[in-house]
Design an enzyme around this catalytic site. Structure first.
Site, PDB file in Angstrom:
ATOM      1  N   ARG A 196       1.020  -1.154  -0.058  1.00  0.00           N
ATOM      2  CA  ARG A 196       0.194   0.115   0.022  1.00  0.00           C
ATOM      3  C   ARG A 196       1.048   1.240  -0.193  1.00  0.00           C
ATOM      4  NH1 ARG A 196      -1.970   4.329  -0.115  1.00  0.00           N
ATOM      5  NH2 ARG A 196      -3.962   5.012   0.569  1.00  0.00           N
TER       6      ARG A 196
ATOM      7  N   HIS B  35       1.835   7.252   1.975  1.00  0.00           N
ATOM      8  CA  HIS B  35       0.913   7.953   1.898  1.00  0.00           C
ATOM      9  C   HIS B  35       0.583   8.619   3.392  1.00  0.00           C
ATOM     10  CE1 HIS B  35      -1.283   4.686   3.367  1.00  0.00           C
ATOM     11  NE2 HIS B  35      -2.339   5.503   3.779  1.00  0.00           N
TER      12      HIS B  35
ATOM     13  N   HIS C 123      -2.895  10.960   5.345  1.00  0.00           N
ATOM     14  CA  HIS C 123      -4.350  11.453   5.318  1.00  0.00           C
ATOM     15  C   HIS C 123      -4.785  12.211   6.485  1.00  0.00           C
ATOM     16  CE1 HIS C 123      -4.451   7.352   7.270  1.00  0.00           C
ATOM     17  NE2 HIS C 123      -4.169   6.947   6.253  1.00  0.00           N
TER      18      HIS C 123
ATOM     19  N   GLU D  94      -6.012   6.741  11.425  1.00  0.00           N
ATOM     20  CA  GLU D  94      -6.270   5.172  10.871  1.00  0.00           C
ATOM     21  C   GLU D  94      -5.800   4.227  12.177  1.00  0.00           C
ATOM     22  OE1 GLU D  94      -4.322   4.182   7.312  1.00  0.00           O
ATOM     23  OE2 GLU D  94      -3.606   2.577   8.084  1.00  0.00           O
TER      24      GLU D  94
ATOM     25  N   HIS E 295       2.864   6.954   6.142  1.00  0.00           N
ATOM     26  CA  HIS E 295       3.231   5.616   6.383  1.00  0.00           C
ATOM     27  C   HIS E 295       3.055   4.805   5.290  1.00  0.00           C
ATOM     28  CE1 HIS E 295      -1.008   6.613   7.245  1.00  0.00           C
ATOM     29  NE2 HIS E 295      -1.352   5.264   6.634  1.00  0.00           N
TER      30      HIS E 295
ATOM     31  N   GLU F  65     -10.735   6.390   0.709  1.00  0.00           N
ATOM     32  CA  GLU F  65      -9.528   5.549   0.439  1.00  0.00           C
ATOM     33  C   GLU F  65      -9.002   6.149  -0.699  1.00  0.00           C
ATOM     34  OE1 GLU F  65      -7.521   4.048   2.529  1.00  0.00           O
ATOM     35  OE2 GLU F  65      -6.312   3.145   1.063  1.00  0.00           O
TER      36      GLU F  65
ATOM     37  N   HIS G 141     -26.869  -3.978  25.323  1.00  0.00           N
ATOM     38  CA  HIS G 141     -26.245  -2.976  25.820  1.00  0.00           C
ATOM     39  C   HIS G 141     -25.876  -1.882  25.177  1.00  0.00           C
ATOM     40  CE1 HIS G 141     -23.290  -4.772  22.851  1.00  0.00           C
ATOM     41  NE2 HIS G 141     -22.740  -3.684  22.905  1.00  0.00           N
TER      42      HIS G 141
ATOM     43  N   HIS H 242     -23.522   1.966  24.227  1.00  0.00           N
ATOM     44  CA  HIS H 242     -22.208   2.619  24.457  1.00  0.00           C
ATOM     45  C   HIS H 242     -22.536   4.240  24.761  1.00  0.00           C
ATOM     46  CE1 HIS H 242     -19.861  -0.880  23.202  1.00  0.00           C
ATOM     47  NE2 HIS H 242     -21.116  -1.031  22.205  1.00  0.00           N
TER      48      HIS H 242
ATOM     49  N   GLU I  33     -20.747   3.197  17.518  1.00  0.00           N
ATOM     50  CA  GLU I  33     -20.128   1.877  17.439  1.00  0.00           C
ATOM     51  C   GLU I  33     -20.038   1.565  15.915  1.00  0.00           C
ATOM     52  OE1 GLU I  33     -21.259  -1.340  19.775  1.00  0.00           O
ATOM     53  OE2 GLU I  33     -20.662  -3.076  18.123  1.00  0.00           O
TER      54      GLU I  33
ATOM     55  N   HIS J  55     -28.363  -2.537  21.431  1.00  0.00           N
ATOM     56  CA  HIS J  55     -28.261  -3.357  20.602  1.00  0.00           C
ATOM     57  C   HIS J  55     -27.423  -4.703  21.333  1.00  0.00           C
ATOM     58  CE1 HIS J  55     -24.496  -1.053  20.929  1.00  0.00           C
ATOM     59  NE2 HIS J  55     -23.887  -2.099  20.309  1.00  0.00           N
TER      60      HIS J  55
END
Ligand code: MN
Ligand code: MN
Length: 468
Positions: free
Chosen positions: A168, A171, A173, A177, A216, A238, A352, A354, A359, A398
């Site tokens: 890859r 690059h 961004h 990530e 990276h 991407e 549960h 968050h 999520e 959920h």
């Protein structure tokens, strides 16, 4: 007039004539494109038949005749002709329909009676994403972002494969990530704003994080690699990263020469287009051979961009296991908290929510279903398979129930400084009994049996088609 303009004009004229009852020519027995006004309205010659629906042959699956509010999982994958029926609700479907979707989405075709209204769409199968194919069979990448899942605003994801030795491209961004390796091994490297360098080899189950702007690259080792990338921006694409090839190609050669202090001719052979995913010479086995250190030294261990999560043992619970990686142990990924959850057949990630983040989830293995409950009264049940993305907004409840006969495995990713959830069971069990009894009309005996400990994953019967 150009010929195509003439053609369009004559078609419009013909349509106009037809609409006005003008005779339409019918030379050669081929009916005209349009019918006539005789077809409008009441007709004494109506002879409606029900032959279409009479032909439907089907058998209901186990659990399908039960009370819709029982909401048991319906196995349509092994049903010959699944029908949108739950108890006394619904009816047959003579088509048109796509049996492939119906067979793997029984909770969509015949939803539990507890579903209601419209939540966000909480599912995106990567199998429906456009696959971006790399050069010379070096790999591929496909992504989920707000273009395909408009409500998934906090995070986006990429599933990427690199063949042995493939890159890859170098690059950076704007987004941060976070990644988990799905299979194989790769070498990752980066250089940060302090000139500190980083290089490491990671394998299945390990995670990495590259902060926004930090350049990276990734190179697959002998076995090739597939990994999942999660970005802290639902609009991430991407296709919009800053590539090494492009930053060179889009600066004047005179400027490059001045910048690097070499003759302009040194840049005669730089790529004239992006490389993105492309084959490379194999990385040396000895990682030390690629260890470049400048005046900044190496990235200190406490700020490492990798975490060998694969070596962290899972925390066992009755229905499976859980392991967490968050900034408490992987500090550089300061806004990423994740749990890898394994659910045994019959088991379920307990109900549960968050409190601090949406999520973003990815199904690594097996199959499961989840009901997303959104206030005040919307609920949708989704069926997920390996390769699917799930998205549950902040504080929306959920669960994830294993609906298959193998272990279900998925990763829950949050934008949070530590992993946290509120479990329905722990909340109710830890609330004064009188309040629960007055509210939910449950017996004292039932309430007493509730567990005050968080369960994460509960065990259950592998027979999902009847109530326990
Ligand atoms: Mn990247
Ligand atoms: Mn969750």
């Amino acid at each position: 007039m150009r010929p195509e303009t003439l053609l369009r004009a004559s078609a419009l004229l013909a349509a106009f004539q037809t609409a006005n009852g003008a005779p339409t020519s019918n030379s050669g027995g081929n009916p005209p494109l349009r019918g006539s006004e005789d077809l409008l309205g009441y007709s004494t010659s109506n002879t409606l038949t029900k032959e279409d629906t009479d032909a439907i042959k089907f058998k209901l699956v186990p659990g399908q005749k039960d009370d819709p509010r029982d909401g048991v999982y319906l196995d349509f994958e092994h049903a010959e002709n699944p029908q949108p029926i739950r108890g006394d609700k619904g009816a047959t479907d003579p088509g048109p329909r796509n049996y492939y979707y119906d067979k793997i989405n029984s909770d969509k075709l015949a939803p539990p009676g507890t579903d209601n209204g419209a939540t966000i769409n909480a599912q995106w199968p990567m199998g429906l994403s456009h696959n971006r194919l790399g050069l010379d069979n070096a790999g591929w990448a496909r992504q989920e972002n707000i273009k395909v899942m408009p409500a998934a605003t906090e995070m986006a994801g990429v599933d990427m494969r690199l063949e042995p030795g493939a890159y890859r491209e170098l690059h950076w961004h704007v987004a941060g990530e976070w990644s988990i390796v799905l299979n194989g091994t790769c070498r990752i490297q980066a250089v940060n704003e302090n000139g500190e360098t980083f290089i490491d080899d990671v394998s299945k189950g390990d995670v990495w994080f590259f902060p926004p702007g930090v350049p990276h690259s990734i190179q697959a080792l002998d076995t090739g690699v597939e990994f999942l990338l999660v970005f802290d921006d639902g609009a991430f694409s991407e296709d919009n990263t800053f590539l090494a090839s492009e930053v060179f190609y889009h600066n004047p050669k005179e400027v490059l020469a001045k910048n690097f202090g070499v003759p302009a001719a040194a840049f005669d052979k730089i790529p004239t287009d992006e490389l993105y995913i492309f084959p490379g010479t194999p990385a040396p086995k000895d990682i030390e051979a690629q260890n470049v250190t400048g005046e900044g030294g190496i990235v200190p261990k406490s700020a490492s961009y990798s975490y060998h999560f694969s070596e962290q043992p899972a925390h066992e619970v009755p229905g499976g296991s859980v392991k967490i990686v968050d900034p408490l142990t992987f500090p550089i990924a300061s806004n990423f908290s994740a749990a890898v959850v394994t659910v045994k057949p019959g088991g379920m990630r307990e109900i549960h929510w968050h409190p601090s983040s949406d999520e973003w989830s990815f199904f690594i293995q097996g199959q499961g279903r989840a009901t997303l409950f959104t206030a005040p009264d919307e609920a949708t049940t989704f069926d997920y398979r390996a390769g699917d993305v799930a998205y549950f907004p902040k504080s929306n409840s959920h669960y994830i129930e294993n609906t298959g006969d193998e272990d279900l495995m998925f990763v829950e990713v949050l934008q949070a400084d530590h992993f946290s959830d509120i479990a329905l069971g722990q909340w109710i069990a830890s609330t004064p009994r009188q309040i629960i009894s007055d509210t939910l009309n449950l017996s004292d005996e039932t309430i007493k049996s509730f567990k005050k400990e968080k369960q994460y994953v509960v065990a259950g019967s592998t027979n999902l088609t009847s109530l326990g």
